[in-house]
Each structure stands twice: as C-alpha cells, then as structure tokens.
Design an enzyme around this catalytic site. Sequence first.
Site: not given
Length: 244
Positions: A19, A24, A94
């Site tokens: 990532y 993001h 999240n």
Amino acid sequence: MSRPIDFVIAGLGNSGQEYATTRHNAGYIFIDYLANAMALTQGEGAQMPPVFHRRYDLSADVRDTIFTFTYANGSSTVTNSLRIILMKPLTAMNESGSSVQKVMQYYAVKDSKKLIVVADDLNTQPGILMVQGGGELAAMRGHKGLENIVSVIGTDFVRFRLGIGRPAANSTPISQWVLSPFTKENREMDLFGYLLQLTTQALKDYSMNQDLKLIKKKFARPRKIPNKLTEMNSLIFPVDVHEA
C-alpha cells in the site's frame, strides 16, 4: 520528555508495503515526508532517516520530536519550539480511531483541537488542499478512516485533506482507484509532491497562529497551481522504524 504535547499529527493509511505509494496512503506518505523535512530543517543529518518507534500497545508507528524553527514577525525574528507527535496508525484504515485515541491518551492530550489528521480526499482535485475543523459528521462522510475517528473522539479536530481526485467516469471503480499507486500520468505524482510541500507550509503557519480561517484562505482552494512543478520520481521518503 516532560514538556506537554503541542500537536499530534496523524497520517492515515494502510500498513503494508503493497500500500506504500497508493492514493489512500496519502496521509502515511505525508507523515514520512514531514518527518524528513523537519529533520533536515534542524540539521539532523546524522540522524537520518528519521526514527519512528513501532508501538504495538498504541497500534501506531510514533515519532516524538521537538521541532524548533524561526520566523519573521515584523522587524524581529522569533524562535518557536514545539513538541510534536507524528503518528501512523497500524490498524486498518477503517479502524484508525482506536489508534488515535490510544496515542492521545498515552501522551495525555485532552484537547482534541491539538489533533491534526492528514488524509486523502476523493472530492478534491490533485494538487489542492482542503482544510477543515469541527463541523458535522457530514463533512467527513465517505472517508472511513475519518468517520471512525469521529466515532471515537467526535468532530472537534483539524483535518488537512489532500486531493487525489476521482477516476474518469466509469473508467475505474473507486475501491480500485484509491488502492492503486500514484502515477506519472497527467503529472499526478508531481502534483502530489507540490501538495506535500504546500501542506507542510500550511501546518507550519497553523502552528504559529492557530487561525484556521487564515490557513484556509492562504492555502486551501481555490488556489492556482504553478505551471512548473518539481518532478517527482518517487513518493517514498525513508524512515527508520524501531520495534519498541
């Protein structure tokens, strides 16, 4: 350190090398960039790359640092010193709120206005900074990391939202877009590099006056992006992570 914390700056993202340069992870990338910029400003070349401590008890990589800088104030020069906590939650995006809450409790930061969260923003064009403070949940709805922080500590904290834009209509699903790396196409990496510099200056100014309206006016949209941008060949800014 015995002195109180001036600011906690949390960059949101997902941990894991896969990532590292995704859209993001704009918040993670910014924290690494900021740590390097602060160290270089203070002439800490011997301590490069900047050191973060992996605190599993806080679910975060944390850098506790004193940042000293000077600035002009009328005809005089002023020196300011701040104790700043830089953090990257190790939870899933999240679930960022639990990590932020643990760090604030550990460092006895009770005033949520001392929390600055840096995250990506789909609804803002690349190269553009959005600055927010307080407000309703609606101002953060759609970003699961910010929504989760709100669920834990409320809305009374500062947000610096880095524009990543949306994919062309029907070209790429949003979930795929945000988890894909920044690219050289359409100067996207160069625009994000410019945004890293802009956000760093905005944070420095905010630390001096804590006037969010002034920061919005000076740094947030609408703002003309320079025609000439520094070419970015990488968005990896090395940091040294020590297991706590």
